[in-house]
Design an enzyme around this catalytic site. Structure first.
Site, PDB file in Angstrom:
ATOM      1  N   SER A  11       0.916  -1.142   0.062  1.00 52.64           N
ATOM      2  CA  SER A  11      -0.098   0.021  -0.063  1.00 52.64           C
ATOM      3  C   SER A  11       1.079   1.365   0.022  1.00 52.64           C
ATOM      4  O   SER A  11       1.479   1.425   1.011  1.00 52.64           O
ATOM      5  CB  SER A  11      -0.879  -0.113   1.495  1.00 52.64           C
ATOM      6  OG  SER A  11      -1.465   1.223   1.153  1.00 52.64           O
ATOM      7  N   MET A  40      -8.846   8.458   0.102  1.00 54.77           N
ATOM      8  CA  MET A  40      -9.693   8.746   1.004  1.00 54.77           C
ATOM      9  C   MET A  40     -10.061  10.346   0.756  1.00 54.77           C
ATOM     10  O   MET A  40      -9.188  11.159   0.485  1.00 54.77           O
ATOM     11  CB  MET A  40      -8.982   8.698   2.068  1.00 54.77           C
ATOM     12  CG  MET A  40      -8.348   7.299   2.423  1.00 54.77           C
ATOM     13  SD  MET A  40      -7.409   7.133   4.210  1.00 54.77           S
ATOM     14  CE  MET A  40      -6.561   5.382   3.895  1.00 54.77           C
ATOM     15  N   MET A 145     -11.715  -5.487   4.960  1.00 46.95           N
ATOM     16  CA  MET A 145     -10.921  -4.657   5.593  1.00 46.95           C
ATOM     17  C   MET A 145     -10.557  -5.492   7.042  1.00 46.95           C
ATOM     18  O   MET A 145     -11.667  -5.953   7.770  1.00 46.95           O
ATOM     19  CB  MET A 145     -11.598  -3.372   6.049  1.00 46.95           C
ATOM     20  CG  MET A 145     -12.029  -2.685   4.511  1.00 46.95           C
ATOM     21  SD  MET A 145      -9.917  -2.179   3.933  1.00 46.95           S
ATOM     22  CE  MET A 145      -9.472  -1.037   5.185  1.00 46.95           C
TER      23      MET A 145
END
Length: 234
Positions: A11, A40, A145
């Site tokens: 990530s 985000m 998640m």
């Protein structure tokens, strides 16, 4: 249906943004498979990260430097439909989103597929997998998640293992070619347990980038090899 080949997906939320291209080039050269790109919006989640322009710049850098890896864009934004085309045009290969962020999940998935990208749904710790029941024919990726979305570096939530097992069962029963991804708190110490629960795509931010020595040209080799060794045990 047999589990797919394991993919390690660093990530870039945990990368050094002052040298993002170099970090991505080096981590893929070290044996990672996918670039995980976290978006985000400070609305759906309490943080603000990066948008399509960064994705486009990164894609152009990867093409120029002959870095061959898909960009897996995880949209933590609401509403989601407006940004799907932007990220597809910017070079995304896979686009995943949260069902809570779409008024019409089937339509959002169709938008992604119409852009030529693979599509997926993302499930927070408190979100039911029942959203999958009527859209499995449009799904290429299911992302579980194992933290609440919004920030990197959080601790793994153990209940995610049970959700992985349930998602794996749904994939196997569907007979479809769907990857099962996890994101949040994945590291060398727990990756084998995560794989044993049915996962085949492992997002790790601080677990990879946080282990590196910035002055070492081969700084990601060790941690990625350690992850491969653990996966071989699963």
């Amino acid at each position: 249906m047999a589990k797919k080949e394991n993919w390690i997906a660093p990530s870039i939320l945990s990368a050094d943004f002052a040298q993002l291209g170099t970090d991505v080039k080096d981590v893929i050269a070290a044996g990672a498979d996918v670039v995980h790109f976290d978006v985000m919006d400070n609305h759906y989640v309490p943080n603000l990260t990066i948008g399509p322009l960064v994705c486009e710049s990164l894609k152009n850098f990867m093409v120029k430097e002959d870095v061959k890896a898909p960009i897996d864009v995880h949209l933590m934004v609401k509403p989601v439909d407006r940004l799907i085309g932007d990220f597809a045009s910017a070079g995304a290969d896979i686009i995943t989103f949260h069902p809570e962020a779409s008024e019409h999940i089937d339509r959002s998935l169709q938008l992604i597929k119409a852009e030529g990208c693979q599509a997926g749904l993302v499930f927070n710790p408190g979100t039911s997998l029942s959203y999958l029941e009527h859209v499995m024919d449009k799904i290429d990726m299911i992302l579980i998640m194992s933290v609440n979305p919004g920030f990197g570096g959080q601790a793994f939530i153990p209940q995610a293992l049970e959700k992985l097992k349930a998602a794996r069962k749904m994939i196997d029963e569907s007979g479809r070619d769907i990857r099962l991804e996890i994101d949040g708190g994945v590291k060398v110490e727990n990756i084998a347990e995560v794989a044993a629960a049915g996962c085949d795509t492992f997002v790790s931010g601080s677990g990879i980038f946080g282990k590196a020595n910035a002055s070492d040209a081969n700084r990601y080799d060790t941690v990625i090899q350690q992850m491969r060794d653990e996966l071989a045990k699963a």
